[in-house]
Design a protein around this motif. Sequence first.
Motif, PDB file in Angstrom:
ATOM      1  N   VAL A 188       9.510  11.732  36.726  1.00  0.00           N
ATOM      2  CA  VAL A 188       8.997  13.092  36.897  1.00  0.00           C
ATOM      3  C   VAL A 188       9.872  14.091  36.148  1.00  0.00           C
ATOM      4  O   VAL A 188       9.365  15.051  35.546  1.00  0.00           O
ATOM      5  CB  VAL A 188       8.917  13.442  38.393  1.00  0.00           C
ATOM      6  CG1 VAL A 188       8.491  14.896  38.590  1.00  0.00           C
ATOM      7  CG2 VAL A 188       7.945  12.519  39.114  1.00  0.00           C
ATOM      8  N   ILE A 189      11.171  13.878  36.143  1.00  0.00           N
ATOM      9  CA  ILE A 189      12.062  14.764  35.401  1.00  0.00           C
ATOM     10  C   ILE A 189      11.797  14.669  33.906  1.00  0.00           C
ATOM     11  O   ILE A 189      11.788  15.687  33.190  1.00  0.00           O
ATOM     12  CB  ILE A 189      13.535  14.417  35.722  1.00  0.00           C
ATOM     13  CG1 ILE A 189      13.857  14.796  37.164  1.00  0.00           C
ATOM     14  CG2 ILE A 189      14.484  15.132  34.756  1.00  0.00           C
ATOM     15  CD1 ILE A 189      15.232  14.368  37.618  1.00  0.00           C
ATOM     16  N   MET A 190      11.556  13.454  33.399  1.00  0.00           N
ATOM     17  CA  MET A 190      11.258  13.314  31.977  1.00  0.00           C
ATOM     18  C   MET A 190       9.955  14.009  31.605  1.00  0.00           C
ATOM     19  O   MET A 190       9.790  14.482  30.478  1.00  0.00           O
ATOM     20  CB  MET A 190      11.188  11.826  31.604  1.00  0.00           C
ATOM     21  CG  MET A 190      12.540  11.129  31.584  1.00  0.00           C
ATOM     22  SD  MET A 190      12.469   9.501  30.799  1.00  0.00           S
ATOM     23  CE  MET A 190      11.370   8.636  31.927  1.00  0.00           C
ATOM     24  N   ALA A 191       9.019  14.089  32.570  1.00  0.00           N
ATOM     25  CA  ALA A 191       7.752  14.757  32.281  1.00  0.00           C
ATOM     26  C   ALA A 191       7.837  16.258  32.525  1.00  0.00           C
ATOM     27  O   ALA A 191       7.389  17.057  31.688  1.00  0.00           O
ATOM     28  CB  ALA A 191       6.641  14.158  33.139  1.00  0.00           C
ATOM     29  N   GLY A 192       8.406  16.661  33.672  1.00  0.00           N
ATOM     30  CA  GLY A 192       8.365  18.066  34.050  1.00  0.00           C
ATOM     31  C   GLY A 192       9.693  18.718  34.280  1.00  0.00           C
ATOM     32  O   GLY A 192       9.750  19.792  34.897  1.00  0.00           O
ATOM     33  N   GLY A 193      10.780  18.096  33.813  1.00  0.00           N
ATOM     34  CA  GLY A 193      12.097  18.701  33.959  1.00  0.00           C
ATOM     35  C   GLY A 193      12.350  19.790  32.931  1.00  0.00           C
ATOM     36  O   GLY A 193      11.506  20.102  32.086  1.00  0.00           O
ATOM     37  N   ARG A 194      13.536  20.362  32.985  1.00  0.00           N
ATOM     38  CA  ARG A 194      13.870  21.463  32.066  1.00  0.00           C
ATOM     39  C   ARG A 194      13.903  21.008  30.612  1.00  0.00           C
ATOM     40  O   ARG A 194      13.727  21.810  29.707  1.00  0.00           O
ATOM     41  CB  ARG A 194      15.221  22.062  32.469  1.00  0.00           C
ATOM     42  CG  ARG A 194      15.221  22.659  33.875  1.00  0.00           C
ATOM     43  CD  ARG A 194      16.553  23.264  34.234  1.00  0.00           C
ATOM     44  NE  ARG A 194      16.568  23.741  35.611  1.00  0.00           N
ATOM     45  CZ  ARG A 194      16.963  23.018  36.649  1.00  0.00           C
ATOM     46  NH1 ARG A 194      17.386  21.767  36.452  1.00  0.00           N
ATOM     47  NH2 ARG A 194      16.940  23.520  37.859  1.00  0.00           N
ATOM     48  N   GLN A 195      14.165  19.734  30.397  1.00  0.00           N
ATOM     49  CA  GLN A 195      14.136  19.169  29.045  1.00  0.00           C
ATOM     50  C   GLN A 195      12.996  18.163  28.883  1.00  0.00           C
ATOM     51  O   GLN A 195      13.015  17.358  27.956  1.00  0.00           O
ATOM     52  CB  GLN A 195      15.484  18.468  28.746  1.00  0.00           C
ATOM     53  CG  GLN A 195      16.709  19.348  28.900  1.00  0.00           C
ATOM     54  CD  GLN A 195      16.711  20.503  27.908  1.00  0.00           C
ATOM     55  OE1 GLN A 195      16.246  20.351  26.779  1.00  0.00           O
ATOM     56  NE2 GLN A 195      17.247  21.639  28.320  1.00  0.00           N
ATOM     57  N   GLY A 196      12.014  18.226  29.790  1.00  0.00           N
ATOM     58  CA  GLY A 196      10.938  17.251  29.783  1.00  0.00           C
ATOM     59  C   GLY A 196       9.846  17.563  28.783  1.00  0.00           C
ATOM     60  O   GLY A 196       9.881  18.571  28.054  1.00  0.00           O
ATOM     61  N   ALA A 197       8.847  16.688  28.775  1.00  0.00           N
ATOM     62  CA  ALA A 197       7.777  16.792  27.783  1.00  0.00           C
ATOM     63  C   ALA A 197       6.967  18.080  27.945  1.00  0.00           C
ATOM     64  O   ALA A 197       6.638  18.744  26.948  1.00  0.00           O
ATOM     65  CB  ALA A 197       6.849  15.579  27.918  1.00  0.00           C
ATOM     66  N   PHE A 198       6.675  18.481  29.177  1.00  0.00           N
ATOM     67  CA  PHE A 198       5.890  19.699  29.377  1.00  0.00           C
ATOM     68  C   PHE A 198       6.684  20.942  28.988  1.00  0.00           C
ATOM     69  O   PHE A 198       6.117  21.904  28.456  1.00  0.00           O
ATOM     70  CB  PHE A 198       5.442  19.801  30.837  1.00  0.00           C
ATOM     71  CG  PHE A 198       4.267  18.933  31.170  1.00  0.00           C
ATOM     72  CD1 PHE A 198       2.970  19.396  30.978  1.00  0.00           C
ATOM     73  CD2 PHE A 198       4.456  17.655  31.663  1.00  0.00           C
ATOM     74  CE1 PHE A 198       1.882  18.596  31.278  1.00  0.00           C
ATOM     75  CE2 PHE A 198       3.373  16.851  31.971  1.00  0.00           C
ATOM     76  CZ  PHE A 198       2.075  17.313  31.781  1.00  0.00           C
ATOM     77  N   ALA A 199       7.985  20.936  29.241  1.00  0.00           N
ATOM     78  CA  ALA A 199       8.810  22.077  28.847  1.00  0.00           C
ATOM     79  C   ALA A 199       8.863  22.215  27.334  1.00  0.00           C
ATOM     80  O   ALA A 199       8.749  23.324  26.788  1.00  0.00           O
ATOM     81  CB  ALA A 199      10.218  21.917  29.419  1.00  0.00           C
ATOM     82  N   LEU A 200       9.021  21.109  26.636  1.00  0.00           N
ATOM     83  CA  LEU A 200       9.059  21.160  25.173  1.00  0.00           C
ATOM     84  C   LEU A 200       7.705  21.565  24.605  1.00  0.00           C
ATOM     85  O   LEU A 200       7.628  22.332  23.628  1.00  0.00           O
ATOM     86  CB  LEU A 200       9.485  19.791  24.623  1.00  0.00           C
ATOM     87  CG  LEU A 200      10.903  19.331  24.992  1.00  0.00           C
ATOM     88  CD1 LEU A 200      11.165  17.938  24.448  1.00  0.00           C
ATOM     89  CD2 LEU A 200      11.934  20.317  24.475  1.00  0.00           C
TER      90      LEU A 200
END
Length: 271
Positions: free
Chosen positions: A113-125
């Motif tokens: 979940v962090i990789m998807a929605g974390g501060r450096q995740g895919a959604f943030a980028l």
Amino acid sequence: MSPGTRERWLRSACLAPAMAVFGAFWLLPMAWLAVLPAQQGWATYAAVLTQPRYLSSLLQTTALSLAVTAATLLVGSLVGLFLGRTRFPGRALLLSLLTLPMSFPGVVVGFFVIMAGGRQGAFALLSQWLGWSRWSFAYGLTGLFLAYLYFSLPRTIGQFAAASQALDGGLEDAARMLGARPWQVARDVWLPALTPTAVACGAIVFATAMGAFGTAFTLSSRFEVLPISIYNEFTNYANFPLAASLSLALGLMTWLVLFACRQPGDKAALA
């Protein structure tokens, strides 16, 4: 020694190891957990109700677990019914991939979940690339909900897929011959047959969500759940009586909700 006496002795000898394990690893710890809060006074037993922080944590945990259970049953039943009643190339591979998350611990699910929605995740980028501010949802209610859902769906899908394969096709054919519409077949044939599966899956999902720690420890920086409160009292503050009181409250709330939710399923099964 008579044969009946020998049989009773044999049964006792077989039962003794199980009873010893039960007493040492369940009965004794539970008894100690029940008396431990009294060391700080009887008011400690009601701390989860008298202290707003812990009451809020308990209510948030229960509401989150109920929401996850409802969403899991809805999505898992639809996907399970489709996979259980439909044959297509790659179905076995898809089922195996859907059950893969069962092998991951809660910390790994939280990391996903962090990789998807974390501060450096895919959604943030992605949101930054589109010219917006970085969008992060991993460290609060949304992240916990998605992580719990991701963790619970494989078990539910597998159970409903197996249950749908066991449905009596003759009942469906008879209902259609009598003029039943698809929604009537689902209501009168599928629903009664799948209710025990829904009750069993719902109980497992709810209890797992109430007691989940690894995922919550990874993602709950903005949304506190009761297992994290227990961990803090036990580990960071060494407040064992309060940690025991919160543990009892968590177990009691889980049991009460499971008991209340199981009654309609039991009545439907008897009907």
